[in-house]
Design a protein around this motif. Structure first.
Motif, mmCIF file in Angstrom:
data_model
loop_
_atom_site.group_PDB
_atom_site.id
_atom_site.type_symbol
_atom_site.label_atom_id
_atom_site.label_comp_id
_atom_site.label_asym_id
_atom_site.label_seq_id
_atom_site.Cartn_x
_atom_site.Cartn_y
_atom_site.Cartn_z
ATOM 1 N N ALA A 140 42.777 35.058 42.834
ATOM 2 C CA ALA A 140 42.588 33.633 42.535
ATOM 3 C C ALA A 140 42.174 32.864 43.790
ATOM 4 C CB ALA A 140 43.862 33.041 41.949
ATOM 5 N N GLU A 141 42.761 33.212 44.928
ATOM 6 C CA GLU A 141 42.410 32.543 46.187
ATOM 7 C C GLU A 141 40.977 32.884 46.595
ATOM 8 O OE1 GLU A 141 46.889 32.328 48.185
ATOM 9 O OE2 GLU A 141 45.603 34.090 48.495
ATOM 10 N N ARG A 192 38.527 33.519 44.474
ATOM 11 C CA ARG A 192 37.656 32.724 43.590
ATOM 12 C C ARG A 192 37.556 31.291 44.079
ATOM 13 N NH1 ARG A 192 35.723 34.020 38.612
ATOM 14 N NH2 ARG A 192 35.777 31.882 37.831
ATOM 15 N N LYS A 193 38.691 30.700 44.436
ATOM 16 C CA LYS A 193 38.680 29.320 44.914
ATOM 17 C C LYS A 193 37.849 29.201 46.191
ATOM 18 C CE LYS A 193 41.658 25.436 46.162
ATOM 19 N NZ LYS A 193 40.841 25.075 47.343
ATOM 20 N N ASP A 210 34.634 26.786 46.639
ATOM 21 C CA ASP A 210 34.667 25.804 47.720
ATOM 22 C C ASP A 210 33.456 25.977 48.636
ATOM 23 O OD1 ASP A 210 37.018 24.763 46.772
ATOM 24 O OD2 ASP A 210 38.309 25.780 48.227
ATOM 25 N N ASP A 257 33.913 26.019 38.843
ATOM 26 C CA ASP A 257 34.528 27.208 38.243
ATOM 27 C C ASP A 257 34.569 27.028 36.724
ATOM 28 O OD1 ASP A 257 36.029 29.375 37.487
ATOM 29 O OD2 ASP A 257 37.560 29.116 39.025
#
Length: 315
Positions: A294-295, A297-298, A302, A308
């Motif tokens: 998840a990090e 993907r973020k 960013d 997203d």
């Protein structure tokens, strides 16, 4: 191998299947030892040639032109006799050995679809000795190939691909590659995983053996998808994969996907810049450098400024 009639006549008694790295002149061999790299626009270049290139890398019309210019060199021949009967065979052996060894090095780094081009012509000197030139380029969708039809080319030319690598090497490639990965919680709990990688795809497969002996096979259109599925399973157990593919400061491209997704570009999130450094997703990385799926993907959204959509990896 694609050749024209002029190259077929020159090859004569030269069996390219027996050639290897020992047949490459020392200076060109040192270039191969430095390996391949990729630019932000998807050009694959020999690092040893790129570092010494003095031209403007932004002056080319497309990546094929860039690749063929930077990766192109004459074959070492100053030590060879000038007479054709003494010069032809050793010159051809050197040229084709470098071409095949360069293709083998590219495949070892996961860069698929590379082509090597060998040409022979007469030097513009009074003696007019045979000279050889080699260059490498990839197959890029939407762009015309470097050599569309060998028969229309001037001089003697040949195009080689990984299919032309010696049979002995092809047999070695079929042996499954195994790597070890550490999964850790960063607080002392961890497990060493044994991964067996398929040697072709898509679909690509990664078979994971746990310390308990349990085995799970992950499948996907790229190695990166297989790794992401393993990453999510490890996160369910409170563990993170300590490998380059789990870093948040990496990014893929359509060309890297087409090559199997084995490599990623490193990015500079502060400068918003994709570097030309490639990392193998299965190489180790410290726990402090990795992130959750998840990090990651973020970090991607960013970096790119994209929105997203909420898509989730099929499990």
């Amino acid at each position: 191998m694609r050749t024209n009639d002029a190259m077929r006549r020159l090859l004569g008694d030269v069996d390219v299947r027996e050639l290897g790295i020992d047949d490459v002149p020392g200076g060109l061999r040192s270039v191969l030892e430095r390996g391949w790299t990729a630019t932000g626009d998807g050009a694959y270049l020999l690092r040893g040639f790129l570092d010494g290139y003095v031209g403007d890398l932004d002056a080319f019309q497309d990546v094929v032109a860039l690749e063929t210019a930077v990766n192109g060199r004459a074959v070492t021949d100053f030590d060879l006799p000038l007479k054709d009967r003494h010069r032809r065979r050793p010159l051809l052996r050197r040229a084709f050995a470098f071409a095949l060894s360069g293709l083998a090095a590219a495949e070892d780094q996961g860069l698929r679809g590379m082509r090597a081009h060998v040409s022979l012509s007469r030097a513009a000197t009074e003696e007019r000795p045979l000279t050889a030139h080699i260059t490498f380029c990839g197959v890029h969708p939407g762009l015309p190939p470097y050599l569309a039809d060998p028969e229309t080319a001037q001089g003697a030319v040949a195009e080689l691909s990984v299919a032309d690598l010696p049979r002995q090497r092809a047999e070695v490639r079929r042996s499954p590659e195994t790597v070890s990965l550490l999964a850790s919680d960063g607080c002392g709990r961890g497990e060493e995983l044994q991964l067996m990688l398929s040697d072709h795809g898509p679909p690509f497969r990664v078979e994971v053996t746990r310390e308990s002996g349990a085995r799970t096979t992950y499948e996907g259109n790229t190695y990166g998808i297989c790794l992401a599925k393993l990453q999510l399973d490890m996160e369910d157990e409170g563990l993170q994969l300590c490998c380059q593919g789990a870093r948040p400061d990496t990014m893929s491209s359509s060309l890297l996907h087409a090559s199997g997704g084995r490599h990623l570009y490193l990015v500079d999130p502060v400068a918003k810049k994709i570097t030309d450094e490639l990392v193998d997703i299965f190489d180790p990385a410290p726990y402090e450098a990795v992130a959750t799926y998840a990090e990651q993907r973020k970090a991607f959204f960013d970096f790119t400024g994209m929105t997203d959509s909420g898509w989730q990896m099929p499990r």
